[in-house]
Scaffold this active site. Structure first.
Site, PDB file in Angstrom:
ATOM      1  N   ASP A 127      -2.228  -0.676   5.795  1.00 18.25           N
ATOM      2  CA  ASP A 127      -2.616  -0.198   7.108  1.00 18.25           C
ATOM      3  C   ASP A 127      -4.112  -0.013   7.258  1.00 18.25           C
ATOM      4  O   ASP A 127      -4.624   0.021   8.353  1.00 18.25           O
ATOM      5  CB  ASP A 127      -1.891   1.115   7.424  1.00 18.25           C
ATOM      6  CG  ASP A 127      -2.156   2.174   6.369  1.00 18.25           C
ATOM      7  OD1 ASP A 127      -2.692   1.818   5.299  1.00 18.25           O
ATOM      8  OD2 ASP A 127      -1.825   3.339   6.611  1.00 18.25           O
ATOM      9  N   ASP A 184      -7.218  -2.572   3.048  1.00 17.52           N
ATOM     10  CA  ASP A 184      -6.168  -3.538   2.731  1.00 17.52           C
ATOM     11  C   ASP A 184      -6.442  -4.909   3.319  1.00 17.52           C
ATOM     12  O   ASP A 184      -5.797  -5.882   2.943  1.00 17.52           O
ATOM     13  CB  ASP A 184      -4.822  -3.048   3.297  1.00 17.52           C
ATOM     14  CG  ASP A 184      -4.420  -1.715   2.712  1.00 17.52           C
ATOM     15  OD1 ASP A 184      -4.572  -1.565   1.494  1.00 17.52           O
ATOM     16  OD2 ASP A 184      -3.982  -0.845   3.477  1.00 17.52           O
ATOM     17  N   ASP A 195       0.861  -1.163   0.000  1.00 15.41           N
ATOM     18  CA  ASP A 195       0.000   0.000   0.000  1.00 15.41           C
ATOM     19  C   ASP A 195       0.905   1.223   0.000  1.00 15.41           C
ATOM     20  O   ASP A 195       2.057   1.146   0.407  1.00 15.41           O
ATOM     21  CB  ASP A 195      -0.859  -0.048   1.270  1.00 15.41           C
ATOM     22  CG  ASP A 195      -1.772   1.132   1.363  1.00 15.41           C
ATOM     23  OD1 ASP A 195      -2.330   1.501   0.322  1.00 15.41           O
ATOM     24  OD2 ASP A 195      -1.919   1.682   2.465  1.00 15.41           O
TER      25      ASP A 195
END
EC number: 7.2.2.13
Lengths: 287, 1022
Positions: free
Chosen positions: B716, B720, B375
């Site tokens: 985070d 995700d 990410d």
């Protein structure tokens, strides 16, 4: 799932892959190479191992083992052998004691007169081995002369032939036991040049049940002139002295525990080893 | 194994077993459904249509009766908690998972053998019983150990949880009522204000300056405004929908609830996450493979000797006992404990480096990882807008964006810069929260939006206190930013008390700001804004925009005193002052800069052969800029679009194969077929996925896995979490990460530092290598443990090595050296080689077995046998006498067994010799294992290259020797373990063999090094 399918189909190709001409994942030459490698590898290993064993043998004496601390003091063994130190038979059933009489017959074969007289190979031990005193012959007669099978046992007589285990260069008695090291009842039996053997009831309450115990042999024990034993190489025909023990009047239908012990300076006993310098045996004679 | 990793468990916890299969089918369909995009359409409907759909009223709200009816129909507005694994199931999984199966089988076989013996013999040997008990004890103890180890990690997880009951303000029957958020139903009219958490998915019907923070959903923490208009077809992008469990940052809004509970976008993600089936960890697969091999070897040996025993005339029952004995003897009793301890040690080491591993087996996974999907926001970047560039004096200046202000600084002496700083400080509503004076400026909390905070911090850093500056320049009027004006302006008194003019400052979208200007400040002098300067502005704007940065323009003007005298009433609603002919000062551009350690970490991953893919919810340009910044798109690599721009041809004419890099937009991703997806993943080495939804992240991970990659996902946000769960190893951020993501992850970076991943990879690879060594070491001693029993059966010699001594080796002397190999340093730079191929590079392969069993093990066995023959020979039994002696030897009633010299042995006497042999065999194995542990230190290098720096290993050598001596010489051992004191010379019997092992293996490794890829390497490099 996908992997599963692969492995299912993969098994057969793994065993024989016709495309690559592979058997179990290897081609013929690959198998040959690895096989050759292992043949050579194990060949070398075997060579090295045999080499070290040869080196070991070089260090050993032909006449006497390097260590004797585990075999001494000698064991006291008897024939017939007992299963779980019990000798049980029934007077009325001949087959029940046949194995005992057979064992004794077989054991005494070595001691047959003709064998001893025919083969004059006793020069190394100064003729001692030829010594076959009368008393022992009598014992042999009593125990083994014809018709042996059944004899002794069916008449409430139980016999044990006892020998002291051989140990190379070991003087079992050295000299007879000192007076103070021996129980009092032994004193009348003490003779020079003899390792005395004595049997008695193990349990106090059996004292009047075991009847008479007779000892036959070269005196009531093992004569010292038979010791030391010089090993197989020097003493190929050595026959160790025996003592035959006759139990004349054992109480029937009862378990009787009897302990036999030899006494001598180099004789020792062990808590764990019940055959070292002594043994005990259970008689259970059914009528 | 892992949390929720096994199918069987899922079945076991399903309450209603009867309708399991239909439910499962439905479940499968649901999962596919969940992976699709959100089916919300309400954003495209008019408010009336929405009202009609939910039979609600835009003013009155639902009636209480209707609400109650809906509540019964739809259930409470809460997420179904993921099925938690009961503790006993977790415990059982530790007890019966993976390696333990092997030991359990062994234990059961032992009990079976004992049962057979007990049934057929009067006085059965207790060996099998003891062995069974010991095996059981080993599994149970190791199981408990790893259970508590994992429970400790889970406890740390628990502390992250905090459940606060939420309240919601709804309008029912025209009255505002505060109710529990759980009771909110579809159609409810709800009101939210700044600071609230949105109680459900709502369609906004009216809003006043409402901004929401969708970070929990998208990962982007930039607040987004909400209004009643539909601005985008995609429900996730449109402005008129606010999502469940996101936060309202400021303003107020009123909306109609369209989804509640598990039907909300967030609920779907949560359900998707908890419903995902994840595969086994790579190490679990490796252990399974190992079990297959070892079982194969055991069964093969067992059957061979079973047949041999039958041929040799043993009875069936005896042969079966032998069969079981041989199979059990192949079970490496100590290996389970060794592997567990090795993994635990690594987990501890990683925890020290801020990688918290939730599941022991995940320790190794990072080492096998071949693809990392990361990410962007918060993982690669600092998640903090920072001023990156400035343009003034017709020149781009670079600001320092590093976390610790170690970067380069620019020339701050220019008058233009002072003006720019003043505009940025004054035309700015952000301010530091109180009570943070002792903190470094960058760490302070700011009230205000991200860009303004960035400006605030930038100015505070370079020009000192902004508050003082604002105090000196009192604000008299202000027009806040709005999306029609696209600028914000304020009017201030000047610093100079004698100057009564007012200072007008403005900031906003550069093109809008420029429109308002007629002059430009260059080197402190106002110059007319001519075409040349306009073009310079355009170029600068384009360049900064192309860097993915958010650009703001700044201008000011000193209002003429004659028109605007002191005390002039500025009217901001009906603008009564000059907003044209301003003086342009400069541009400032902001970006969420990458974390300092990231580029280096990405570089290391790259050189370690790991593909790093960026998957972000952010815009492609920003994503690409960051990707370039951190090296995910390396210098010189172009995307299709770049090539097209360079060659000046349409994108469609570029051969996609020419472009190594690729930036893929989420909306494109939606239309891709699986093959096209695979194509992208396969043909581009450097990939950035932008504007991706949580579902798409999951699809990307699945795509990578389909291509055989072992995928790590870092992230985070809640968005995700499906990907984190699906990944072979999910890595969540410990500080900024959401609870949901931490729950779904296998590993947590406690310091949020992407660079910790590199540590994880390194440790993972190292432990994989070292486990190989450890297993090779442990397995080797299996051969000297089995062969005595085989020869006992085949050539009828007295048993050379007993069960107790075998256990003393496996669970005693071998343990510390085997574990010490986990501390072994890497042989070469493990970060320079490719990740292992999970199909080819196995933990235990046939070469390892060949080396351990076929070669080193055999030499060891010979060493042991040599000691055995030495002792027996020195006691009077020469090797030739021994063959075939077994029956008499083990006959209790035979008390006059003759040896080679004619001596006669009682049973007990010769048994003591036999047990002395066991002890000597045991000591010999210890001696040959010295050499084994030293050769197992390396797989390719010579020990002389590797050195003996492993202190634990040296300790292990001494420890095993001391233990062996203790077992042999401690008084009472003859009773307790039937081990007897050895004569000193017997210790040296195995020395030549130990030396042989060392020399043999050094030569083998020399050949491997000399002829890379040669026969020796192909056959013996494990």
């Amino acid at each position: 799932m996908q992997a599963n399918k692969d492995s299912d189909g993969g098994w057969r190709t793994f065993v024989w892959n016709s495309e690559k001409k592979e058997f179990l994942g290897r081609t013929g030459s690959s198998w040959l190479k690895i096989f050759l490698f292992y043949v050579i590898f194990y060949g070398c290993l075997a060579g090295i191992f045999i080499g070290t064993i040869q080196a070991l043998l070089l260090t050993l004496s032909n006449y006497k083992p390097t260590y004797q601390d585990r075999v001494a003091p000698p064991g006291l063994s008897h024939t017939p052998r007992s299963e779980k130190s019990e000798i049980a038979f029934s007077l009325s059933d001949a087959s029940s004691y046949k194995k005992y009489t057979d064992a004794m017959t077989k054991f005494l074969k070595k001691y047959d007169d003709d064998k001893q007289t025919d083969q004059m190979k006793f020069e190394d031990c100064g003729g001692k081995c030829q010594l076959m005193p009368e008393r022992f012959l009598k014992c042999r007669d009593t125990v083994s002369s014809t018709p042996l099978p059944g004899r002794g046992f069916h008449t409430r007589e139980a016999w044990l032939i006892v020998k002291l285990n051989r140990i190379v260069n070991f003087s079992e008695g050295g000299r007879p036991p000192m007076n103070n090291s021996v129980e009092e009842f032994l004193l009348p039996k003490l003779k020079p040049n003899l390792i005395p053997i004595f049997c008695k009831n193990k349990r106090e309450e059996d004292a009047d049940k075991i009847g008479e115990i007779k000892f036959f042999g070269l005196g009531e024990g093992f004569p010292l002139q038979y010791y030391p034993y010089y090993g197989k190489l020097l003493h190929p025909q050595y026959l160790q002295p025996l003592v035959a023990i006759q139990f004349n009047n054992l109480t029937l239908n009862e378990e009787l525990r009897i302990e036999c012990k030899v006494f001598g300076e180099n004789i020792g006993y062990s808590e764990k080893d019940r055959y070292q310098g002594r043994f005990d045996v259970k008689f259970n004679i059914a009528s | 194994m892992g949390y929720g990793r096994s199918d069987s468990y899922r079945v076991a916890t399903t309450q209603d077993k009867d309708d399991r299969s239909p439910k499962k089918k439905k479940g499968a369909k649901d999962m596919d459904d969940l992976k699709k995009e959100v089916p919300i359409t309400e954003h495209k409907m008019s408010i009336e249509e929405v009202c009609r759909k939910y039979q609600t009223d835009i003013v009155q709200g639902l009636t209480n009766a209707k609400a109650a009816e809906y509540l019964i129909r739809d259930g409470p507005n809460a997420l179904t908690p993921p099925p938690t694994t009961p503790e006993w199931v977790k415990f059982c999984r530790q007890l019966f998972g993976g390696f333990s199966v092997l030991l359990w089988t062994g234990a059961i076989l032992c009990f079976l053998a004992y049962a057979i013996q007990a049934a057929t013999e009067d006085d059965p040997a207790g060996d099998n019983l003891y062995l069974g008990i010991v095996l059981t004890a080993v599994v149970v103890i190791t199981g408990c150990f790893s259970y508590f180890q994992e429970a400790k990690s889970s406890k740390i997880m628990e502390s992250f949880k905090n459940m606060v009951p939420q309240q919601a303000l709804v309008i029912r029957e025209g009255e505002k009522v505060q109710i529990n958020a759980e009771e909110v139903v579809g159609g409810d009219l709800v009101e939210v204000k700044g600071g609230d958490r949105i109680p459900a998915d709502i369609r906004v019907v009216s809003a006043h300056g409402c901004k929401v923070d969708n970070s929990s959903l998208t990962g982007e923490s930039e607040p987004q405004s909400r209004s009643p208009d539909c601005t985008h077809d995609n429900p996730l992008e449109t402005r008129n929908i606010a999502f469940f469990s996101t936060n309202c940052v400021e303003g107020t809004a009123r909306g109609i609830v369209i989804c509640t509970g598990d039907n909300t976008v967030m609920g779907r993600i949560a359900t998707l996450t908890s419903g995902l089936e994840t595969g086994k960890t790579p190490i679990a697969k490796e252990i399974e493979h190992f079990i297959h091999i070892i079982t194969g070897v055991a069964v093969f040996l067992g059957l061979t000797f079973f047949i041999l025993a039958i041929v040799l005339g043993y009875s069936w029952l005896e042969a079966v006992i032998f069969l079981i004995g041989i199979i059990v003897a192949n079970v490496p009793e100590g290996l389970l404990a060794t592997v567990t301890v090795c993994l635990t040690l690594t987990a501890k080491r990683m925890a020290k480096k801020n990688c918290l591993v939730k599941n022991l087996e995940a320790v190794e996974t990072l080492g096998s990882t071949s693809t990392i999907c990361s990410d962007k926001t918060g993982t690669l970047t600092q998640n903090r807008m920072t001023v990156a560039h400035m343009w003034f004096d017709n020149q781009i200046h670079e600001a320092d964006t590093t976390e610790d202000q170690s970067g380069a600084s620019f020339d701050k002496s220019s008058i233009t810069w002072i003006s720019l700083a003043r505009v940025a400080a004054l035309c700015n509503r952000a301010q530091f929260k109180a009570g943070q004076d002792q903190l470094p400026i960058l760490k302070r909390d700011v009230a205000g939006d991200a860009s303004e905070s960035a400006l605030l911090k930038c100015i505070e850093l370079s020009c000192g206190s902004v508050r003082a500056m604002r105090d000196r320049n009192k604000k008299v009027a202000e027009i806040p930013f709005n999306s029609t004006n696209k600028y914000q302006l304020s009017v201030h008194e000047t610093e100079d008390l004698n100057d009564n003019r007012y200072l007008l400052v403005m900031k906003g979208a550069p093109e809008r700001v420029l429109e308002c200007c007629s002059t430009i400040l260059v080197q402190g002098k106002e110059q007319p804004l001519d075409e040349e300067l306009k073009e310079a502005f355009q170029n600068a704007y384009m360049e900064l925009g192309g860097l993915g940065e958010r650009v703001l323009g700044f201008c000011h003007v000193l209002l003429p005193e004659d028109q605007y005298p002191k005390g002039f009433a500025f009217d901001t609603d009906d603008v009564n002052f000059q907003t044209k002919d301003l003086c342009f000062v400069g541009l400032m551009s902001m970006i969420d800069p990458p974390r300092a350690a990231v580029p280096d970490a990405v570089g290391k991953c790259r050189s370690a052969g790991i593909k790093v893919i960026m998957v972000t919810g952010d815009h492609p340009i920003t994503a690409k800029a960051i990707a370039k910044g951190v090296g995910i798109i390396s210098e010189g690599n172009e995307t299709v679009e770049d090539i097209a721009a360079r060659l000046n041809i349409p994108v469609s004419q570029v051969n996609p194969r020419d472009a190594k890099a690729c930036v893929c937009h989420g909306t494109d991703l939606k239309d891709l077929s699986q093959d096209q997806m695979d194509d992208i993943l396969r043909n581009h080495t450097e990939i950035v996925f932008a504007r991706t939804s949580p579902q798409q992240k999951l699809i990307i991970v699945e795509g990578c896995q389909r291509l055989g990659a072992i995928v790590a996902v870092t992230g985070d946000g809640v968005n995700d979490s499906p990907a984190l769960k699906k990944a072979d190893i999910g890595v969540a951020m410990g500080i900024s990460g959401s609870d949901v993501s931490k729950q779904a992850a296998d590993m947590i970076l406690l310091d949020d530092n992407f660079a910790s991943i590199v540590t994880g990879v390194e440790e993972g690879r190292l432990i994989f290598d070292n486990l190989k060594k450890s297993i090779a070491y442990t397995l080797t001693s299996n051969i000297p443990e089995i062969t005595p029993f085989l020869l006992f059966i085949i050539v009828n010699i007295p048993l050379p090595l007993g069960t107790i001594t075998i256990l003393c080796i496996d669970l005693g002397t071998d343990m510390v050296p085997a574990i010490s190999l986990a501390y072994e340093a890497a042989e070469s730079d493990i970060m320079k080689r490719q990740p292992r191929n999970p199909f080819r590079d196995k933990l235990v392969n046939e070469r390892l077995i060949s080396i351990a069993y076929g070669q080193i093990g055999m030499i060891q066995a010979l060493g042991g046998f040599f000691a055995y023959f030495v002792i027996l020979a020195e006691n009077g039994f020469l090797p030739t006498t021994l063959v075939g002696i077994r029956l008499n030897w083990d006959d209790r009633s035979c008390n006059d067994l003759e040896d080679t010299y004619g001596q006669q042995w009682t049973y007990e006497q010769r048994k003591i010799v036999e047990f002395t042999c066991h002890t000597a065999f045991f000591v010999s194995i210890v001696v040959v294992q010295w050499a084994d542990v030293i050769i197992c230190k390396t797989r390719r290098n010579s020990v002389f290259q590797q050195g003996m720096r492993n202190k634990i290993l040296i300790f292990g050598l001494f420890e095993e020797t001391a233990l062996a001596a203790f077992l042999s010489y401690c008084p009472g051992m003859d009773v307790a373990l039937r081990m007897y004191p050895l004569k000193p010379s017997w210790w040296f019997c195995a020395f030549p063999y130990s030396f042989l092992i060392f020399v043999y293996d050094e030569v083998r490794k020399l050949l491997i090094r000399r002829n890379p890829g040669g026969w020796v390497e192909r056959e013996t490099y494990y």
